[in-house]
Design a protein around this motif. Structure first.
Motif, PDB file in Angstrom:
ATOM      1  N   PRO A 171       0.827  -1.213   0.000  1.00  0.00           N
ATOM      2  CA  PRO A 171       0.000   0.000   0.000  1.00  0.00           C
ATOM      3  C   PRO A 171       0.860   1.261   0.000  1.00  0.00           C
ATOM      4  N   HIS A 172       0.244   2.372  -0.410  1.00  0.00           N
ATOM      5  CA  HIS A 172       0.980   3.630  -0.493  1.00  0.00           C
ATOM      6  C   HIS A 172       1.440   4.099   0.882  1.00  0.00           C
ATOM      7  N   THR A 173       2.716   4.414   0.989  1.00  0.00           N
ATOM      8  CA  THR A 173       3.284   4.950   2.232  1.00  0.00           C
ATOM      9  C   THR A 173       3.666   6.405   2.000  1.00  0.00           C
ATOM     10  N   PRO A 174       2.922   7.356   2.545  1.00  0.00           N
ATOM     11  CA  PRO A 174       3.219   8.777   2.295  1.00  0.00           C
ATOM     12  C   PRO A 174       4.621   9.157   2.773  1.00  0.00           C
ATOM     13  N   ASN A 175       5.285   9.988   1.999  1.00  0.00           N
ATOM     14  CA  ASN A 175       6.592  10.534   2.360  1.00  0.00           C
ATOM     15  C   ASN A 175       6.352  11.952   2.867  1.00  0.00           C
ATOM     16  N   THR A 176       6.266  12.106   4.188  1.00  0.00           N
ATOM     17  CA  THR A 176       5.861  13.386   4.756  1.00  0.00           C
ATOM     18  C   THR A 176       6.892  13.953   5.724  1.00  0.00           C
ATOM     19  N   ASP A 177       6.832  15.265   5.896  1.00  0.00           N
ATOM     20  CA  ASP A 177       7.634  15.988   6.879  1.00  0.00           C
ATOM     21  C   ASP A 177       6.724  16.976   7.591  1.00  0.00           C
ATOM     22  N   CYS A 178       7.050  17.274   8.837  1.00  0.00           N
ATOM     23  CA  CYS A 178       6.362  18.330   9.572  1.00  0.00           C
ATOM     24  C   CYS A 178       7.337  19.499   9.714  1.00  0.00           C
ATOM     25  N   ILE A 179       6.953  20.647   9.178  1.00  0.00           N
ATOM     26  CA  ILE A 179       7.834  21.810   9.235  1.00  0.00           C
ATOM     27  C   ILE A 179       7.128  22.950   9.962  1.00  0.00           C
ATOM     28  N   PRO A 180       7.901  23.835  10.616  1.00  0.00           N
ATOM     29  CA  PRO A 180       7.276  25.016  11.232  1.00  0.00           C
ATOM     30  C   PRO A 180       6.611  25.865  10.155  1.00  0.00           C
ATOM     31  N   LEU A 181       5.485  26.460  10.481  1.00  0.00           N
ATOM     32  CA  LEU A 181       4.797  27.317   9.524  1.00  0.00           C
ATOM     33  C   LEU A 181       5.720  28.470   9.129  1.00  0.00           C
ATOM     34  N   PRO A 182       6.084  28.597   7.838  1.00  0.00           N
ATOM     35  CA  PRO A 182       6.993  29.679   7.427  1.00  0.00           C
ATOM     36  C   PRO A 182       6.407  31.061   7.708  1.00  0.00           C
ATOM     37  N   ASP A 183       7.271  32.014   7.939  1.00  0.00           N
ATOM     38  CA  ASP A 183       6.827  33.380   8.243  1.00  0.00           C
ATOM     39  C   ASP A 183       5.878  33.954   7.191  1.00  0.00           C
ATOM     40  N   PRO A 184       6.155  33.753   5.860  1.00  0.00           N
ATOM     41  CA  PRO A 184       5.233  34.331   4.862  1.00  0.00           C
ATOM     42  C   PRO A 184       3.829  33.740   4.917  1.00  0.00           C
ATOM     43  N   CYS A 185       3.645  32.636   5.659  1.00  0.00           N
ATOM     44  CA  CYS A 185       2.321  32.011   5.753  1.00  0.00           C
ATOM     45  C   CYS A 185       1.515  32.517   6.934  1.00  0.00           C
ATOM     46  N   ALA A 186       2.133  33.309   7.792  1.00  0.00           N
ATOM     47  CA  ALA A 186       1.413  33.848   8.949  1.00  0.00           C
ATOM     48  C   ALA A 186       0.293  34.763   8.460  1.00  0.00           C
ATOM     49  N   ASP A 187      -0.918  34.463   8.881  1.00  0.00           N
ATOM     50  CA  ASP A 187      -2.100  35.247   8.497  1.00  0.00           C
ATOM     51  C   ASP A 187      -2.307  35.284   6.985  1.00  0.00           C
ATOM     52  N   ALA A 188      -1.841  34.226   6.292  1.00  0.00           N
ATOM     53  CA  ALA A 188      -2.001  34.157   4.836  1.00  0.00           C
ATOM     54  C   ALA A 188      -2.621  32.820   4.458  1.00  0.00           C
ATOM     55  N   ALA A 189      -3.289  32.807   3.325  1.00  0.00           N
ATOM     56  CA  ALA A 189      -3.889  31.568   2.837  1.00  0.00           C
ATOM     57  C   ALA A 189      -2.788  30.628   2.362  1.00  0.00           C
ATOM     58  N   LEU A 190      -2.956  29.333   2.654  1.00  0.00           N
ATOM     59  CA  LEU A 190      -1.973  28.347   2.221  1.00  0.00           C
ATOM     60  C   LEU A 190      -2.246  28.002   0.763  1.00  0.00           C
ATOM     61  N   GLU A 191      -1.707  28.812  -0.125  1.00  0.00           N
ATOM     62  CA  GLU A 191      -1.931  28.645  -1.554  1.00  0.00           C
ATOM     63  C   GLU A 191      -0.609  28.459  -2.274  1.00  0.00           C
ATOM     64  N   CYS A 192      -0.647  27.643  -3.337  1.00  0.00           N
ATOM     65  CA  CYS A 192       0.582  27.368  -4.090  1.00  0.00           C
ATOM     66  C   CYS A 192       1.133  28.623  -4.755  1.00  0.00           C
ATOM     67  N   ASP A 193       0.271  29.327  -5.475  1.00  0.00           N
ATOM     68  CA  ASP A 193       0.733  30.469  -6.255  1.00  0.00           C
ATOM     69  C   ASP A 193       0.847  31.694  -5.359  1.00  0.00           C
ATOM     70  N   SER A 194       1.805  31.612  -4.431  1.00  0.00           N
ATOM     71  CA  SER A 194       1.996  32.694  -3.478  1.00  0.00           C
ATOM     72  C   SER A 194       3.372  32.553  -2.842  1.00  0.00           C
ATOM     73  N   GLN A 195       3.797  33.584  -2.160  1.00  0.00           N
ATOM     74  CA  GLN A 195       5.060  33.520  -1.432  1.00  0.00           C
ATOM     75  C   GLN A 195       4.990  32.434  -0.367  1.00  0.00           C
ATOM     76  N   CYS A 196       3.823  32.281   0.238  1.00  0.00           N
ATOM     77  CA  CYS A 196       3.646  31.225   1.232  1.00  0.00           C
ATOM     78  C   CYS A 196       3.860  29.859   0.589  1.00  0.00           C
ATOM     79  N   GLY A 197       3.242  29.631  -0.564  1.00  0.00           N
ATOM     80  CA  GLY A 197       3.396  28.348  -1.247  1.00  0.00           C
ATOM     81  C   GLY A 197       4.830  28.052  -1.618  1.00  0.00           C
ATOM     82  N   TRP A 198       5.558  29.066  -2.042  1.00  0.00           N
ATOM     83  CA  TRP A 198       6.973  28.894  -2.384  1.00  0.00           C
ATOM     84  C   TRP A 198       7.757  28.401  -1.174  1.00  0.00           C
ATOM     85  N   HIS A 199       7.527  29.013  -0.013  1.00  0.00           N
ATOM     86  CA  HIS A 199       8.282  28.642   1.181  1.00  0.00           C
ATOM     87  C   HIS A 199       7.809  27.313   1.771  1.00  0.00           C
ATOM     88  N   LEU A 200       6.555  26.974   1.582  1.00  0.00           N
ATOM     89  CA  LEU A 200       6.072  25.680   2.059  1.00  0.00           C
ATOM     90  C   LEU A 200       6.800  24.541   1.357  1.00  0.00           C
TER      91      LEU A 200
END
Length: 267
Positions: free
Chosen positions: A99-128
């Motif tokens: 079965p599929h085994t996800p390859n995951t990491d837990c990272i601290p929420l980057p600063d550009p994501c504070a009070d921002a939508a978690l969207e790919c096409d954004s500075q937040c998405g770049w840092h995520l």
């Protein structure tokens, strides 16, 4: 900063993953199905929320009599088992395990994501996703919906804006992966024993778009005279990210083309 194109890599902020309790006509209750579940090609159910848990003592909506209901309440759980304030990142691979085994990491929420939508096409998405290659939140990976924000390398071998994005003895450079003389990817290319510094004449290997030259780390050989495709000048990479890129030298301007090209040229 002059920006000529946009960016696109995935992550879910590790918020509470709480399953609901549905009440039937007979007064019984049952846990609702997680929105992160999916069915694979064999018809088997694959859940994208594997860290939710249930505890006892719930009441039904019909009153205080709980005799006809399962004594259960739902406790909070973070995606991928992350701590509060972290984000679950899933990295896609070329091979899907069964079965599929996800390859995951837990990272601290980057600063550009504070009070921002978690969207790919954004500075937040770049840092995520530490650069481009953001695919989105809760997308399907190997037939199962991901718990996290999914990142894919694609043509992105290294982060052009990072201080140390490549192994020792190599540097990050933009290049044309399909040979159309347009920078559409990054690569780690070998450093030479004698490397011209920023602003000094340099030479390419193959073509000006091969991503292989003799400039020092943090610099790339760019054409000066379009009629001479054998030599150029070493130019410094921009610093920051495509959404907030600058040049260390104030006399230079950061020129960005898409996600894979950000170099400092004379203003």
């Amino acid at each position: 900063m002059r920006r000529f194109a946009g960016l696109v890599w995935v992550v879910v902020a590790c918020g509470d993953d709480v399953g609901g309790v549905a009440t039937g006509d007979d007064g019984s209750s049952s846990p609702s199905t997680s929105a992160g579940s999916a069915t694979d090609s064999d018809g088997a159910s694959a859940s994208g929320a594997s860290h939710s848990s249930t505890t006892a003592d719930a009441t039904t909506s019909t009153g205080g009599d709980t005799s006809g209901a399962a004594d259960s309440t739902t406790s909070a759980a973070e995606p991928c088992g992350c701590e509060p304030g972290e984000v679950c990142i899933e990295h896609t691979t070329d091979a899907c395990t069964v079965p599929h085994t996800p390859n995951t990491d837990c990272i601290p929420l980057p600063d550009p994501c504070a009070d921002a939508a978690l969207e790919c096409d954004s500075q937040c998405g770049w840092h995520l996703c530490a650069g481009p290659g953001c695919l989105g939140a809760g997308v399907e990976v190997c037939g199962a919906l991901s718990e996290g924000f999914v990142c894919s390398g694609g043509g992105f071998a290294c982060n052009l804006y990072a201080a140390e994005p490549c192994p020792i003895g190599e540097k990050c450079a933009s290049w044309s992966s399909d040979g159309d003389d347009t920078f559409d990817a990054t690569r780690c290319s070998p450093l030479t024993d004698v490397s011209p510094a920023i602003g000094e004449p340099c030479s390419f290997e193959g073509s000006p778009y091969s991503g292989i030259d003799n400039c020092e780390a943090g610099a790339m050989c760019l054409l000066v005279d379009p009629s001479d495709e054998n030599s150029g000048l070493c130019r410094a990479a921009c610093v920051g990210d495509p959404y907030d890129a600058t040049c260390v030298d104030p006399a230079m301007t950061c020129v960005i083309e898409g996600d894979y090209f950000g170099w400092c040229l004379p203003s």
